[in-house]
Design an enzyme around this catalytic site. Structure first.
Site, PDB file in Angstrom:
ATOM      1  N   CYS A 150      -5.002  -4.881  -7.289  1.00  0.00           N
ATOM      2  CA  CYS A 150      -4.746  -3.886  -6.236  1.00  0.00           C
ATOM      3  C   CYS A 150      -5.147  -2.453  -6.586  1.00  0.00           C
ATOM      4  CB  CYS A 150      -3.279  -3.948  -5.807  1.00  0.00           C
ATOM      5  SG  CYS A 150      -2.129  -4.001  -7.182  1.00  0.00           S
ATOM      6  N   HIS A 196      -1.553   2.871  -3.708  1.00  0.00           N
ATOM      7  CA  HIS A 196      -1.978   3.244  -5.062  1.00  0.00           C
ATOM      8  C   HIS A 196      -2.951   4.426  -4.952  1.00  0.00           C
ATOM      9  CE1 HIS A 196       0.062  -0.192  -6.493  1.00  0.00           C
ATOM     10  NE2 HIS A 196      -0.945  -0.954  -6.873  1.00  0.00           N
TER      11      HIS A 196
HETATM   12  P1  NAP Z   1       6.279 -14.270  -6.023  1.00  0.00           P
HETATM   13  O1  NAP Z   1       6.942 -13.412  -5.006  1.00  0.00           O
HETATM   14  O2  NAP Z   1       7.039 -14.639  -7.245  1.00  0.00           O
HETATM   15  O3  NAP Z   1       5.805 -15.619  -5.265  1.00  0.00           O
HETATM   16  C1  NAP Z   1       5.273 -16.688  -5.968  1.00  0.00           C
HETATM   17  C2  NAP Z   1       4.944 -17.828  -5.026  1.00  0.00           C
HETATM   18  O4  NAP Z   1       4.453 -18.911  -5.824  1.00  0.00           O
HETATM   19  C3  NAP Z   1       6.140 -18.375  -4.245  1.00  0.00           C
HETATM   20  O5  NAP Z   1       5.698 -18.808  -2.973  1.00  0.00           O
HETATM   21  C4  NAP Z   1       6.578 -19.545  -5.080  1.00  0.00           C
HETATM   22  O6  NAP Z   1       7.257 -20.552  -4.335  1.00  0.00           O
HETATM   23  C5  NAP Z   1       5.235 -20.077  -5.540  1.00  0.00           C
HETATM   24  N1  NAP Z   1       5.385 -20.898  -6.728  1.00  0.00           N
HETATM   25  C6  NAP Z   1       6.062 -20.634  -7.867  1.00  0.00           C
HETATM   26  N2  NAP Z   1       5.998 -21.688  -8.713  1.00  0.00           N
HETATM   27  C7  NAP Z   1       5.265 -22.633  -8.095  1.00  0.00           C
HETATM   28  C8  NAP Z   1       4.868 -23.957  -8.431  1.00  0.00           C
HETATM   29  N3  NAP Z   1       5.209 -24.516  -9.610  1.00  0.00           N
HETATM   30  N4  NAP Z   1       4.124 -24.658  -7.544  1.00  0.00           N
HETATM   31  C9  NAP Z   1       3.769 -24.105  -6.357  1.00  0.00           C
HETATM   32  N5  NAP Z   1       4.116 -22.869  -5.973  1.00  0.00           N
HETATM   33  C10 NAP Z   1       4.856 -22.138  -6.825  1.00  0.00           C
HETATM   34  O7  NAP Z   1       4.900 -13.592  -6.536  1.00  0.00           O
HETATM   35  P2  NAP Z   1       3.968 -12.508  -5.805  1.00  0.00           P
HETATM   36  O8  NAP Z   1       4.374 -11.152  -6.201  1.00  0.00           O
HETATM   37  O9  NAP Z   1       3.878 -12.853  -4.365  1.00  0.00           O
HETATM   38  O10 NAP Z   1       2.555 -12.787  -6.502  1.00  0.00           O
HETATM   39  C11 NAP Z   1       1.801 -13.962  -6.184  1.00  0.00           C
HETATM   40  C12 NAP Z   1       0.433 -13.899  -6.830  1.00  0.00           C
HETATM   41  O11 NAP Z   1      -0.314 -12.789  -6.347  1.00  0.00           O
HETATM   42  C13 NAP Z   1       0.499 -13.732  -8.353  1.00  0.00           C
HETATM   43  O12 NAP Z   1      -0.543 -14.517  -8.917  1.00  0.00           O
HETATM   44  C14 NAP Z   1       0.257 -12.254  -8.553  1.00  0.00           C
HETATM   45  O13 NAP Z   1      -0.312 -11.990  -9.802  1.00  0.00           O
HETATM   46  C15 NAP Z   1      -0.700 -11.948  -7.421  1.00  0.00           C
HETATM   47  N6  NAP Z   1      -0.671 -10.549  -6.956  1.00  0.00           N
HETATM   48  C16 NAP Z   1       0.482  -9.930  -6.606  1.00  0.00           C
HETATM   49  C17 NAP Z   1       0.464  -8.633  -6.080  1.00  0.00           C
HETATM   50  C18 NAP Z   1       1.704  -7.967  -5.618  1.00  0.00           C
HETATM   51  O14 NAP Z   1       1.615  -6.902  -5.003  1.00  0.00           O
HETATM   52  N7  NAP Z   1       2.876  -8.534  -5.819  1.00  0.00           N
HETATM   53  C19 NAP Z   1      -0.707  -7.975  -5.909  1.00  0.00           C
HETATM   54  C20 NAP Z   1      -1.854  -8.620  -6.262  1.00  0.00           C
HETATM   55  C21 NAP Z   1      -1.823  -9.901  -6.776  1.00  0.00           C
HETATM   56  P3  NAP Z   1       8.889 -20.643  -4.289  1.00  0.00           P
HETATM   57  O15 NAP Z   1       9.344 -19.590  -3.331  1.00  0.00           O
HETATM   58  O16 NAP Z   1       9.127 -22.011  -3.787  1.00  0.00           O
HETATM   59  O17 NAP Z   1       9.371 -20.417  -5.688  1.00  0.00           O
END
Ligand code: NAP
Length: 346
Positions: free
Chosen positions: A147, A239
């Protein structure tokens, strides 16, 4: 007829941004949501703690969450799965013939995976076809950058023509970039945290790849040196980056301004639904752009640049602002998919 799409990791923070961004999309219809086995089998409304402004879209709320396994998912899936599982899940879907448009970091630096910013490097999409040869996949994985990297590379896109040699960039990154619950309130309230694990390295190498050129079947990274300082600040969304840039052929200030003002990319030529009319918008006011005042403009899809001036160390310095959860996450991936659709890849 809209194209059915799915979201892997739909219950998480980025997944929710996908759900919101895809609402009323003119080309795509969200028909499938996947998450962990903790959520599978539940209605999306019961499996998800909705953390975004506004209410959960009613049509998505009624979907039953599936396990993140290929089988009955639509051909096009957006990925927002946890990074600890994204490698295997995305590869399984690509192997089974799905087009995986991912937001996770796991495959961004793979040689045969495009790290796309469609305004800047739409031509990089060509390397994705190598995945069939090198990995035997019938599908593909395409990624969008981190991001903070996207804000920098959108601002640098118009300047590549001048031969970028060195970049020093400092970020002031919003709390929402850390997901939920993110940074502890005791750490971030009225404070700056001058460390974001892995962020500086990502910014440095992703920028070189994005601004690189395709030679044959390979992306040759831009040979510029990039030094990043990344900081978390008490801002909710947006950002801000400050950058000093040195060029092989130093342009005039007027050339720099003209480059920002006239910059248009493939999404603008193709009139893609999520493309901002102008990807880079220069703001004249000396104290703009500002996250709170400017980040929501243009649906969060443009990057705002300001304070262009001579730099006593390098050639020029300026600031740039982008919406980290829209242009830096869900919006970026949806624009990538719109480009693939326009190029006949869906
Ligand atoms: P998050 O809120 O923790 O969400 C993670 C997601 O992955 C949830 O839907 C979760 O499902 C699922 N998950 C976890 N374990 C799993 C498994 N074993 N099998 C299948 N699904 C699973 O994380 P997030 O902040 O949204 O980030 C998600 C991704 O985007 C990451 O790779 C992160 O690096 C990337 N990212 C994040 C941002 C940001 O602003 N946060 C920005 C850029 C990129 P449950 O709800 O069922 O646990």
């Amino acid at each position: 007829m809209k194209i059915p799409v799915g979201v892997l990791g739909a219950t998480g923070m980025v997944g929710q941004h996908f759900v919101k961004f895809l609402q009323n999309h003119p080309q795509f219809e969200l028909t499938w949501v996947g998450a962990s086995d903790r959520s599978a089998g539940k209605k999306y409304r019961d499996a998800t703690s909705w953390r975004l402004d506004g209410t959960m879209p009613e049509t998505t709320a009624e979907l039953t969450v599936e396990e993140c396994k290929p089988g009955n998912a639509p051909k096009l899936v957006f990925s927002a799965t946890d990074a600890s599982v994204a490698t295997e899940i995305e590869q399984a879907f690509a192997g089974a013939g799905h087009l995986v448009v991912s937001n996770s970091r796991n495959h961004r630096m793979d040689e045969d995976v495009p790290l796309l910013v469609p305004e800047v490097n739409a031509g990089h999409l060509a390397v994705a076809k190598l995945q069939k040869q090198s990995r035997g996949w019938d599908g593909q994985i395409v990624t969008n950058p981190n991001c903070s990297t996207i804000v920098l590379t959108m601002a640098l896109g118009p300047l590549v023509q001048f031969g970028i040699q060195r970049i020093v960039v400092t970020t002031l990154q919003a709390i929402s970039g850390a997901g939920y619950p993110g940074v502890a309130s005791m750490d971030i309230t009225a404070n700056v945290v001058p460390y974001i694990g892995g962020e500086e390295e990502k910014m440095e190498i992703e920028t070189q790849k994005i601004l690189g050129t395709v030679n044959g079947n390979k992306i040759v990274p831009l040979a510029a040196k990039v030094s990043a300082h990344c900081n978390r600040v008490a801002v909710v969304d947006g950002h801000l980056v400050t950058a000093s840039v040195e060029f092989a052929n130093k342009p005039s200030l007027a050339d720099m301004r003209n480059a920002f003002d006239t910059f248009r990319g493939k999404p603008q030529q193709l009139n893609l639904p999520s493309a901002p009319a102008r990807p880079v918008i220069y703001m004249e006011q000396v104290d703009r752009p500002q996250p709170r005042r400017d980040v929501e403009r243009e649906r969060g899809m443009a990057v705002f640049v300001g304070r262009l001036r001579e730099c006593p160390v390098f050639d020029y310095k300026f600031i740039a602002l982008g919406h980290n959860t829209v242009r830096g996450a869900a919006g970026a991936a949806v624009l990538n998919a719109e480009l693939m659709h326009a190029e006949g890849l869906l």
